[in-house]
Design a protein around this motif. Structure first.
Motif, PDB file in Angstrom:
ATOM      1  N   ARG A 220       0.831  -1.217   0.000  1.00 19.42           N
ATOM      2  CA  ARG A 220       0.000   0.000   0.000  1.00 19.42           C
ATOM      3  C   ARG A 220       0.861   1.261   0.000  1.00 19.42           C
ATOM      4  O   ARG A 220       1.831   1.356   0.755  1.00 19.42           O
ATOM      5  N   ALA A 221       0.459   2.221  -0.848  1.00 18.12           N
ATOM      6  CA  ALA A 221       1.242   3.451  -1.008  1.00 18.12           C
ATOM      7  C   ALA A 221       1.422   4.167   0.333  1.00 18.12           C
ATOM      8  O   ALA A 221       2.468   4.732   0.611  1.00 18.12           O
ATOM      9  N   GLY A 222       0.408   4.122   1.173  1.00 18.17           N
ATOM     10  CA  GLY A 222       0.480   4.829   2.458  1.00 18.17           C
ATOM     11  C   GLY A 222       1.300   4.088   3.510  1.00 18.17           C
ATOM     12  O   GLY A 222       1.606   4.646   4.566  1.00 18.17           O
ATOM     13  N   SER A 223       1.670   2.849   3.206  1.00 14.57           N
ATOM     14  CA  SER A 223       2.395   2.057   4.208  1.00 14.57           C
ATOM     15  C   SER A 223       3.899   2.373   4.146  1.00 14.57           C
ATOM     16  O   SER A 223       4.467   2.476   3.057  1.00 14.57           O
ATOM     17  N   PRO A 224       4.537   2.499   5.313  1.00 14.50           N
ATOM     18  CA  PRO A 224       5.969   2.813   5.301  1.00 14.50           C
ATOM     19  C   PRO A 224       6.844   1.599   4.957  1.00 14.50           C
ATOM     20  O   PRO A 224       8.059   1.712   4.924  1.00 14.50           O
ATOM     21  N   GLU A 225       6.219   0.448   4.683  1.00 15.21           N
ATOM     22  CA  GLU A 225       7.050  -0.746   4.439  1.00 15.21           C
ATOM     23  C   GLU A 225       7.724  -0.693   3.076  1.00 15.21           C
ATOM     24  O   GLU A 225       7.140  -0.254   2.093  1.00 15.21           O
ATOM     25  N   ILE A 226       8.964  -1.116   3.033  1.00 18.18           N
ATOM     26  CA  ILE A 226       9.622  -1.470   1.784  1.00 18.18           C
ATOM     27  C   ILE A 226      10.426  -2.742   2.084  1.00 18.18           C
ATOM     28  O   ILE A 226      10.455  -3.196   3.227  1.00 18.18           O
ATOM     29  N   PHE A 227      11.047  -3.303   1.062  1.00 17.53           N
ATOM     30  CA  PHE A 227      11.760  -4.568   1.256  1.00 17.53           C
ATOM     31  C   PHE A 227      13.211  -4.415   0.836  1.00 17.53           C
ATOM     32  O   PHE A 227      13.517  -3.680  -0.109  1.00 17.53           O
TER      33      PHE A 227
END
Ligand SMILES: C[S@@+](CC[C@H](N)C(=O)[O-])C[C@H]1O[C@@H](n2cnc3c(N)ncnc32)[C@H](O)[C@@H]1O
Length: 236
Positions: A220-227
């Motif tokens: 989700r664009a609003g989520s701060p997660e990246i990998f």
């Protein structure tokens, strides 16, 4: 307050007791409303989310499966015949992807119970507990070729605490990968807030040939997660 604007004594503790009683119940009402509103919003978001519908149609246990599929498309992580470890595997979307891609062995661990899955050895346990980790590794006949971690700590609402808990889980996953991966192996982990911390990046760069960040479209664009994806394990 009396008509002449002066406070009158109303008896022992009466005023403060009533006031605090009223404040408590107002607080409870607000908390109750907020909880209902946020779960309502969560349900609406789920119903509108195309990945939730797609996961249901295609038999994946979680929309998270598409994150791994998209990461794999760009980074070429999953291969036939691999031994795969999935840290924080519940409910099992990533393990389903690994099994479908032809992994030789898939093992996973989570604090939460996970429905059994054909082709996967699953332990209900804590990544921070060496006994649970040992029990998980019993499902592998050799060193893993791929270590995945989608672990996320339960949020407390306190930004700094949540950040520290997440960083600790990423560090745990990196330490696990460095200790167990087979030479040439790969690592993929969820990280937050713009990427891995400096220390984590340094460790990964010291032990892997390439280290890259990716935000898959289904995240989700609003989520701060990246990998973070590290490939070509050079050894301990
Ligand atoms: C986003 S979910 C993983 C979803 C999974 N990739 C999938 O496709 O189904 C994150 C999981 O990490 C697990 N987790 C968090 N801390 C953990 C720990 N210390 N040990 C094991 N699992 C943990 C949580 O219980 C949660 O189920």
């Amino acid at each position: 307050m009396s008509d002449d604007g002066k406070r009158r004594w109303k008896g022992p503790g009466k005023e403060s007791k009533n006031t605090s009683g009223r404040q408590m119940s107002e607080r409870k009402v607000i908390a109750h409303r907020a909880k209902n509103e946020s779960s309502k919003r969560w349900i609406e978001r789920q119903l509108q989310d195309p990945y939730v519908r797609k996961a249901k149609d295609e038999g994946y246990r979680a929309r998270a499966a598409y994150k791994l599929l998209e990461i794999d498309e760009k980074m070429d992580l999953l291969r036939k015949g691999q031994r795969v470890v999935d840290l924080g595997c519940a409910p099992g979307g990533w393990m389903q992807v690994a099994v479908k891609k032809g992994a030789l062995e898939v093992v996973g661990i989570d604090l939460l119970p996970v429905e059994p899955m054909e082709g996967a050895h699953i332990i209900e346990g804590d990544v921070t507990n060496p006994e649970d980790v040992e029990a998980m590794l019993e499902g592998l006949s050799g060193a893993p070729d791929l270590v995945l971690s989608d672990m996320a700590a339960n949020t407390t609402g306190h930004k700094q605490t949540d950040h520290l808990r997440t960083v600790a889980l990423v560090e745990m996953a990196v330490a696990f990968a460095v200790e167990h991966l087979a030479p040439g192996g790969s690592f993929c982990s969820k990280v937050f807030q713009g990427g891995a911390t400096k220390e984590v990046l340094e460790t990964l760069k010291a032990h892997f040939k390439t280290v890259k960040h990716i935000k898959p479209p289904s995240s989700r664009a609003g989520s701060p997660e990246i990998f973070v994806v590290a490939k070509g394990f050079k050894g301990r």
